[in-house]
Write a protein that holds these residues in place. Structure first.
Motif, PDB file in Angstrom:
ATOM      1  N   TYR A 158       0.835  -1.204   0.000  1.00 24.17           N
ATOM      2  CA  TYR A 158       0.000   0.000   0.000  1.00 24.17           C
ATOM      3  C   TYR A 158       0.873   1.259   0.000  1.00 24.17           C
ATOM      4  O   TYR A 158       0.640   2.204  -0.770  1.00 24.17           O
ATOM      5  N   LEU A 159       1.899   1.256   0.830  1.00 23.61           N
ATOM      6  CA  LEU A 159       2.810   2.397   0.882  1.00 23.61           C
ATOM      7  C   LEU A 159       3.530   2.574  -0.459  1.00 23.61           C
ATOM      8  O   LEU A 159       3.730   3.702  -0.924  1.00 23.61           O
ATOM      9  N   ASP A 160       3.913   1.480  -1.092  1.00 23.72           N
ATOM     10  CA  ASP A 160       4.553   1.566  -2.409  1.00 23.72           C
ATOM     11  C   ASP A 160       3.660   2.294  -3.401  1.00 23.72           C
ATOM     12  O   ASP A 160       4.119   3.125  -4.194  1.00 23.72           O
ATOM     13  N   CYS A 161       2.371   1.965  -3.378  1.00 27.37           N
ATOM     14  CA  CYS A 161       1.421   2.601  -4.293  1.00 27.37           C
ATOM     15  C   CYS A 161       1.324   4.096  -4.019  1.00 27.37           C
ATOM     16  O   CYS A 161       1.283   4.905  -4.951  1.00 27.37           O
ATOM     17  N   LEU A 162       1.291   4.476  -2.742  1.00 29.49           N
ATOM     18  CA  LEU A 162       1.238   5.894  -2.392  1.00 29.49           C
ATOM     19  C   LEU A 162       2.465   6.635  -2.925  1.00 29.49           C
ATOM     20  O   LEU A 162       2.358   7.722  -3.503  1.00 29.49           O
ATOM     21  N   LYS A 163       3.639   6.043  -2.740  1.00 28.88           N
ATOM     22  CA  LYS A 163       4.876   6.687  -3.179  1.00 28.88           C
ATOM     23  C   LYS A 163       4.914   6.836  -4.697  1.00 28.88           C
ATOM     24  O   LYS A 163       5.415   7.837  -5.217  1.00 28.88           O
ATOM     25  N   GLU A 164       4.419   5.835  -5.417  1.00 28.25           N
ATOM     26  CA  GLU A 164       4.412   5.895  -6.873  1.00 28.25           C
ATOM     27  C   GLU A 164       3.564   7.056  -7.383  1.00 28.25           C
ATOM     28  O   GLU A 164       3.895   7.704  -8.372  1.00 28.25           O
ATOM     29  N   ASN A 165       2.441   7.300  -6.717  1.00 25.78           N
ATOM     30  CA  ASN A 165       1.502   8.314  -7.190  1.00 25.78           C
ATOM     31  C   ASN A 165       1.778   9.708  -6.618  1.00 25.78           C
ATOM     32  O   ASN A 165       1.517  10.706  -7.271  1.00 25.78           O
ATOM     33  N   GLY A 166       2.286   9.768  -5.397  1.00 26.31           N
ATOM     34  CA  GLY A 166       2.598  11.051  -4.785  1.00 26.31           C
ATOM     35  C   GLY A 166       1.395  11.680  -4.106  1.00 26.31           C
ATOM     36  O   GLY A 166       0.239  11.411  -4.466  1.00 26.31           O
ATOM     37  N   PRO A 167       1.622  12.555  -3.108  1.00 28.61           N
ATOM     38  CA  PRO A 167       0.534  13.164  -2.325  1.00 28.61           C
ATOM     39  C   PRO A 167      -0.468  13.947  -3.168  1.00 28.61           C
ATOM     40  O   PRO A 167      -1.661  13.982  -2.859  1.00 28.61           O
ATOM     41  N   LYS A 168      -0.007  14.568  -4.242  1.00 28.13           N
ATOM     42  CA  LYS A 168      -0.903  15.398  -5.053  1.00 28.13           C
ATOM     43  C   LYS A 168      -1.927  14.582  -5.836  1.00 28.13           C
ATOM     44  O   LYS A 168      -2.918  15.134  -6.326  1.00 28.13           O
ATOM     45  N   LYS A 217       5.186  10.023   7.382  1.00 27.40           N
ATOM     46  CA  LYS A 217       5.977  10.928   6.551  1.00 27.40           C
ATOM     47  C   LYS A 217       5.221  11.286   5.278  1.00 27.40           C
ATOM     48  O   LYS A 217       5.174  12.454   4.875  1.00 27.40           O
ATOM     49  N   PHE A 218       4.616  10.299   4.644  1.00 25.01           N
ATOM     50  CA  PHE A 218       3.884  10.560   3.402  1.00 25.01           C
ATOM     51  C   PHE A 218       2.691  11.475   3.664  1.00 25.01           C
ATOM     52  O   PHE A 218       2.483  12.467   2.959  1.00 25.01           O
ATOM     53  N   PHE A 219       1.903  11.157   4.687  1.00 31.86           N
ATOM     54  CA  PHE A 219       0.693  11.942   4.921  1.00 31.86           C
ATOM     55  C   PHE A 219       0.980  13.298   5.560  1.00 31.86           C
ATOM     56  O   PHE A 219       0.126  14.185   5.531  1.00 31.86           O
ATOM     57  N   SER A 220       2.170  13.478   6.093  1.00 38.33           N
ATOM     58  CA  SER A 220       2.571  14.804   6.541  1.00 38.33           C
ATOM     59  C   SER A 220       2.648  15.745   5.338  1.00 38.33           C
ATOM     60  O   SER A 220       2.191  16.891   5.391  1.00 38.33           O
ATOM     61  N   SER A 221       3.209  15.233   4.232  1.00 37.27           N
ATOM     62  CA  SER A 221       3.260  16.015   2.992  1.00 37.27           C
ATOM     63  C   SER A 221       1.861  16.226   2.436  1.00 37.27           C
ATOM     64  O   SER A 221       1.517  17.321   1.968  1.00 37.27           O
ATOM     65  N   TYR A 222       1.033  15.202   2.499  1.00 36.31           N
ATOM     66  CA  TYR A 222      -0.340  15.309   1.998  1.00 36.31           C
ATOM     67  C   TYR A 222      -1.130  16.355   2.787  1.00 36.31           C
ATOM     68  O   TYR A 222      -1.846  17.189   2.215  1.00 36.31           O
ATOM     69  N   ASN A 223      -0.993  16.337   4.106  1.00 37.09           N
ATOM     70  CA  ASN A 223      -1.761  17.251   4.956  1.00 37.09           C
ATOM     71  C   ASN A 223      -1.361  18.706   4.759  1.00 37.09           C
ATOM     72  O   ASN A 223      -2.154  19.612   5.048  1.00 37.09           O
ATOM     73  N   ARG A 224      -0.140  18.926   4.265  1.00 39.25           N
ATOM     74  CA  ARG A 224       0.326  20.308   4.040  1.00 39.25           C
ATOM     75  C   ARG A 224      -0.203  20.903   2.736  1.00 39.25           C
ATOM     76  O   ARG A 224      -0.092  22.117   2.524  1.00 39.25           O
ATOM     77  N   LEU A 225      -0.746  20.082   1.859  1.00 42.22           N
ATOM     78  CA  LEU A 225      -1.253  20.589   0.585  1.00 42.22           C
ATOM     79  C   LEU A 225      -2.521  21.423   0.804  1.00 42.22           C
ATOM     80  O   LEU A 225      -3.425  21.020   1.540  1.00 42.22           O
ATOM     81  N   SER A 226      -2.589  22.548   0.141  1.00 43.06           N
ATOM     82  CA  SER A 226      -3.727  23.456   0.290  1.00 43.06           C
ATOM     83  C   SER A 226      -5.030  22.781  -0.141  1.00 43.06           C
ATOM     84  O   SER A 226      -5.100  22.156  -1.203  1.00 43.06           O
ATOM     85  N   GLY A 227      -6.058  22.902   0.692  1.00 41.06           N
ATOM     86  CA  GLY A 227      -7.382  22.378   0.356  1.00 41.06           C
ATOM     87  C   GLY A 227      -7.619  20.951   0.788  1.00 41.06           C
ATOM     88  O   GLY A 227      -8.747  20.448   0.673  1.00 41.06           O
ATOM     89  N   ASN A 228      -6.593  20.258   1.277  1.00 40.74           N
ATOM     90  CA  ASN A 228      -6.766  18.865   1.693  1.00 40.74           C
ATOM     91  C   ASN A 228      -7.298  18.765   3.122  1.00 40.74           C
ATOM     92  O   ASN A 228      -6.827  19.473   4.018  1.00 40.74           O
TER      93      ASN A 228
END
Length: 374
Positions: free
Chosen positions: A237-247, A299-310
């Motif tokens: 699951y984490l591999d899939c997240l990294k492949e696609n990226g937070p955006k 670490k991944f969702f820290s980047s996701y949570n910083r995105l505007s509008g999320n």
């Protein structure tokens, strides 16, 4: 992927097929790489279920034999007919040398590795084709890494694997009861955490109307007791997240409950076989993951949570860490080494499929030889 593997599959030549679409040179190299030999399967002229097949005439007769053997169980025949209904094609495949086989929902293929035994492939087909049944439920599409939260995604993969393993166990047992014990002997040796509680429930509830339901429930629960395999699936699951990226993720991630997942998958014709409370999979040891996986997800969702509008991903707070918990005595330990081995197999498989196949099956639905190791 190493260079040897790249060279092997670059030499595919459909005009000179031998096995699984490989020419003689490629076939020889793949067999050398895997350290195994092709099985000389018996051949049946006719298949009891008229399914689609790819391969040479000999391969189709061998596939017919494997399917016919599996159809000696009513449960085996049931998932073969499900595959036919969903227009799946059966074939041999050597592109992932360490895998017994896989189900590809995009390409609608059930692939088997012809270097493994009849008994191994029968049980693998039962497992993989149970996934074909699962794919028909909307929760499979709705709960995905790009649109659902972390806890929901971890629970979904585990639920699907536990149900498929319980079905594999049931089919293997049913064949044993009909005098064909090989698949059960292999399964009970390789998956004792699933087979033992299943067998115990079958014996204790003999003659009772809920005998099979209780045994399948016990097998389902047993799947969660092999932590290295469980953590290995979490890593995919984490591999899939990294492949696609937070955006790439939805700005508001949906949440799904274990009751929705178990209610969908753990049933036949609308009647549930799972007799315990599904909510137990939403907390404590049964929803926990490894420290490494938890840290990487944070670490991944820290980047996701910083995105505007999320909207903030908050489900991670509900996922405890296995290494910090007191675990049941029955649980298989040695997390780091075995989880790393399974993750490495998944990474290799992902690379091979991406390079050599038109469609990429979910890594959750690849059965590896490494998964059977203790």
């Amino acid at each position: 992927m190493n260079e040897k593997t790249k060279i092997s599959f670059a030499r595919r030549n459909p005009s000179r097929e031998t096995v699984a679409g490989l020419d003689e040179a490629s076939l020889a190299e793949v067999l050398e790489l895997s350290g195994r030999k092709l099985q000389d399967f018996p051949q049946d002229k006719e298949c009891v279920v008229d399914v689609k097949m790819n391969g040479t005439a000999k391969e189709k007769r061998q596939l017919s034999h494997l399917i016919n053997e599996m159809c000696k169980s009513e449960y085996g025949k049931q998932v073969i007919e499900t595959a036919k209904k969903n227009d799946y094609t059966f074939q041999f495949d050597l592109s992932i040398p360490d895998a017994y086989g896989f189900a590809d929902p995009d390409g609608k293929v059930c692939a088997m590795n012809p270097t493994f035994s009849t008994d191994d492939l029968i049980s693998t087909m039962a497992h993989e084709l149970r996934h074909v049944y699962q794919f028909s439920f909307p929760v499979c599409d709705q709960c995905n890494p790009l649109e659902a939260d972390a806890k929901s995604n971890l629970m979904l993969t585990r639920t699907m694997e536990a149900d498929a393993s319980a079905y594999e166990c049931l089919t293997s047992w049913d064949l044993k009861e009909k005098g064909i014990a090989g698949a059960w002997n292999n399964f009970s040796r390789d998956f004792p955490e699933i087979a033992k509680p299943f067998e115990k429930a079958m014996i204790e509830n003999e003659g009772k109307p809920d005998q099979i339901a209780k045994a399948r429930t016990a097998a389902f629960d047993g799947w969660f007791d092999n932590l290295p395999r469980r953590v290995g699936y979490d890593e995919s699951y984490l591999d899939c997240l990294k492949e696609n990226g937070p955006k790439s993720l939805s700005s508001s991630l949906k949440s799904f409950g274990a009751d929705e997942m178990i209610g969908a998958f753990c049933q036949e014709n609308g009647v549930s076989y799972y007799l315990d409370d599904p909510k137990k999979f939403e907390s404590g040891y049964l929803v926990a993951t490894s420290q490494k996986n938890k840290d990487d997800l944070k670490k991944f969702f820290s980047s996701y949570n910083r995105l505007s509008g999320n909207a903030k991903e908050s489900s991670l707070q509900e996922i405890p860490v296995l290494e910090k918990m007191e675990l049941p005595a029955s649980v298989a330990r040695s997390l780091p080494a075995k989880a790393a081995a399974i993750e490495a197999k998944q990474e290799h498989a992902k690379a091979v499929i991406a390079e050599n196949r038109a469609a990429k099956p979910s890594l959750a639905f690849i059965r590896f030889a490494a998964d059977r190791s203790r």
